[in-house]
Design a protein around this motif. Structure first.
Motif, PDB file in Angstrom:
ATOM      1  N   TYR A 415      -4.372 -34.535   3.443  1.00 37.12           N
ATOM      2  CA  TYR A 415      -3.016 -34.619   3.985  1.00 37.12           C
ATOM      3  C   TYR A 415      -2.131 -35.355   2.990  1.00 37.12           C
ATOM      4  O   TYR A 415      -2.594 -36.216   2.237  1.00 37.12           O
ATOM      5  N   GLN A 416      -0.825 -35.012   3.006  1.00 36.17           N
ATOM      6  CA  GLN A 416       0.095 -35.616   2.064  1.00 36.17           C
ATOM      7  C   GLN A 416       0.389 -37.062   2.434  1.00 36.17           C
ATOM      8  O   GLN A 416      -0.106 -37.592   3.408  1.00 36.17           O
ATOM      9  N   GLY A 418       1.692 -40.348   3.895  1.00 37.91           N
ATOM     10  CA  GLY A 418       2.160 -40.630   5.255  1.00 37.91           C
ATOM     11  C   GLY A 418       3.229 -41.694   5.282  1.00 37.91           C
ATOM     12  O   GLY A 418       3.068 -42.767   4.686  1.00 37.91           O
ATOM     13  N   SER A 420       5.399 -42.045   8.442  1.00 35.53           N
ATOM     14  CA  SER A 420       5.964 -42.051   9.783  1.00 35.53           C
ATOM     15  C   SER A 420       4.838 -42.047  10.805  1.00 35.53           C
ATOM     16  O   SER A 420       3.666 -41.876  10.450  1.00 35.53           O
ATOM     17  N   ASP A 422       4.415 -39.729  13.054  1.00 35.05           N
ATOM     18  CA  ASP A 422       3.880 -38.361  13.085  1.00 35.05           C
ATOM     19  C   ASP A 422       2.851 -38.145  11.985  1.00 35.05           C
ATOM     20  O   ASP A 422       1.807 -37.503  12.203  1.00 35.05           O
ATOM     21  N   ASP A 423       3.132 -38.663  10.805  1.00 37.28           N
ATOM     22  CA  ASP A 423       2.153 -38.558   9.717  1.00 37.28           C
ATOM     23  C   ASP A 423       0.885 -39.332  10.061  1.00 37.28           C
ATOM     24  O   ASP A 423      -0.234 -38.895   9.753  1.00 37.28           O
ATOM     25  N   ASN A 426      -1.293 -37.214  12.297  1.00 37.04           N
ATOM     26  CA  ASN A 426      -2.004 -36.164  11.558  1.00 37.04           C
ATOM     27  C   ASN A 426      -3.147 -36.737  10.726  1.00 37.04           C
ATOM     28  O   ASN A 426      -4.243 -36.164  10.666  1.00 37.04           O
ATOM     29  N   LYS A 427      -2.913 -37.884  10.105  1.00 35.70           N
ATOM     30  CA  LYS A 427      -3.965 -38.491   9.295  1.00 35.70           C
ATOM     31  C   LYS A 427      -5.094 -39.022  10.175  1.00 35.70           C
ATOM     32  O   LYS A 427      -6.261 -38.983   9.786  1.00 35.70           O
TER      33      LYS A 427
END
Length: 461
Positions: A415-416, A418, A420, A422-423, A426-427
């Motif tokens: 994953y790119q 992070g 935020s 939201d990031d 996802n992580k």
């Protein structure tokens, strides 16, 4: 998908690695046969070594991303990946030459020819036959549901494109269900679920619904499909297998409790600790010149201090001080308020931007690994301020603290950057996959993926 040491690997990737290894093995045997007199002694000495060499080199290239889904999107990207694989394979190949017992048979001409053949096999895989054979084991998938979860399943199977998994249709779970998929792909069949699956020659069924007891899920019909040999997966199992993540939006506490994985035995802890110490010492020896140069450049651009220490949350919620090269200005948080670090953060210095990109700023954390506060591979440690916020906002966030944080991790290579909440969600889904399935094999995969990310700039930062 094949499950190797708790980690899912695409079955087509395994087939491609074995096929390329076989080609390289045959090529090596041909070279030895042309350069030396073919007799029983040569065959007995060379065959095992040639086989070990071929398999090792193809596994290495697989770990570096040569067989990764979606590889070869454009010529420049393909050229860079193939060049990287060849550049790293050549010194490793010569190193293997020195330890394999093929003795007097492997003279200089043989070694040169073998290296040329290795480069040829890698280049052919990258440029000519990357997609040939990708669909040898095509699995036809039918999705139960037509709503947002069904759309998420289709997106997971097509981004990046995966020619070995084909969605043949979406089976509505009941009348009046919200249709967010292409209406033309909705299955309308006069019969039960098993009849529809047989008609469409389905190999797998993905249940893209969150309700599990009664309701709209045809449990009896799903059981009939399973008894007929059709694999049935729920959302959690699907995303774990295909995307290497444990989805928060389809996760239940009971699945964490009763499901497989999440084992933290003393044997695993001991092996991981020995692995961390040995590899960290090797990396520190190799990286010392780079670290000295980085320290000098940071001091020249922005003065002292070269390092910075910051409080982070580690195993079991315990606080510790992480050590990194300073990549931001000295007054990055002059007001004392913690801020998310962004990919293009204007607080980052010129030298800091470079050492971040190639992960040099993380190297001092190897001392944290030797001390025992961190591991080489694991979830990235966060600051207490953000941990408190994320624990309140994100379900199961604290689960990531049941293993040591890492210098690099599954989330970092998948994953790119992070910056935020939201990031962070996802992580966390990748972190939960690691916590659930972590083994020495997965740690090795992550380390190779980290090398790929650093060298190509692909993926995470």
């Amino acid at each position: 998908m094949l499950k190797l040491f708790n980690h899912y690997v695409p079955s087509n990737t395994v087939l491609q690695v074995l096929f390329d290894a076989f080609l390289l093995f045959v090529a090596v045997m041909v070279v030895f046969g042309l350069q030396s007199k073919l007799d029983a002694d040569l065959v007995a000495a060379v065959v095992p070594s040639a086989m070990a060499f071929a398999v090792t080199m193809m596994i290495l290239n697989g770990a570096l991303g040569l067989y990764r889904t979606g590889f070869g999107g454009n010529f420049r990207d393909t050229l860079m990946r193939v060049a990287m694989s060849i550049a790293l394979s050549i010194p490793v190949a010569y190193g293997i030459f020195q330890v394999l017992p093929w003795g007097e048979f492997a003279h200089d001409a043989v070694e040169i020819n073998v290296v040329v053949l290795l480069g040829f096999v890698v280049a052919v895989r990258g440029f000519a036959v990357r997609r040939v054979g990708a669909g040898v084991l095509v699995k036809r998938i039918m999705v139960i549901g037509t709503g947002a979860d069904a759309v998420a399943v289709e997106h997971a199977l097509t981004h990046p494109a995966n020619s070995s998994l084909q969605v043949v249709g979406f089976y509505p779970a009941g009348p009046g269900e919200d249709v967010r998929v292409d209406p033309k792909r909705v299955v309308h069949f006069d019969g039960n679920l098993l009849a529809a699956a047989n008609h469409l020659r389905v190999n797998e069924i993905i249940v893209a619904l969150k309700e599990r007891r009664g309701g709209v899920i045809p449990l009896r019909e799903l059981l009939d499909c399973k008894m007929a040999g059709i694999k049935v997966l729920d959302l959690s199992s699907f995303f774990e297998r295909v995307r290497g993540q444990v989805r928060i939006d389809s996760l239940r506490a009971s699945w964490l409790i009763y499901g497989e994985g999440f084992r933290q035995g003393w044997g695993r802890t001991l092996v991981k600790r020995v692995f961390d110490i040995v590899v960290s010492l090797i990396l520190l020896v190799l990286a010392t010149p780079v670290m000295i140069l980085a320290a000098i450049m940071i001091a020249i651009e922005d003065g002292a201090p070269v390092f910075y220490r910051q409080e982070r949350v580690g195993l079991g919620g315990r606080l510790f001080k992480v050590t990194k090269f300073r990549s931001m200005r000295r007054d990055a948080e002059r007001d004392g308020k913690p801020r998310w670090a962004a990919a293009n953060d204007d607080r980052v210095t010129r030298i800091g931007r470079f050492i971040r990109k190639v992960r040099i700023d993380e190297l001092p954390q190897l001392f944290n690994v030797l001390k025992g506060d961190m591991s080489l591979v694991g979830p990235r440690p966060e600051r207490p301020f953000f941990v408190d916020q994320l624990t309140r906002d994100i379900p199961f966030y604290a689960v990531r603290h049941c293993v040591k944080p890492g210098v690099t991790g599954w989330a970092q290579v998948r994953y790119q950057y992070g910056s935020s909440v939201d990031d962070a969600i996802n992580k966390l889904q990748y972190d939960l996959y690691y916590v659930k399935n972590h083994t020495l094999f997965l740690d090795t995969v992550v380390l190779f993926e980290t090398v790929r990310v650093v060298l190509t700039g692909d993926g995470a930062h």
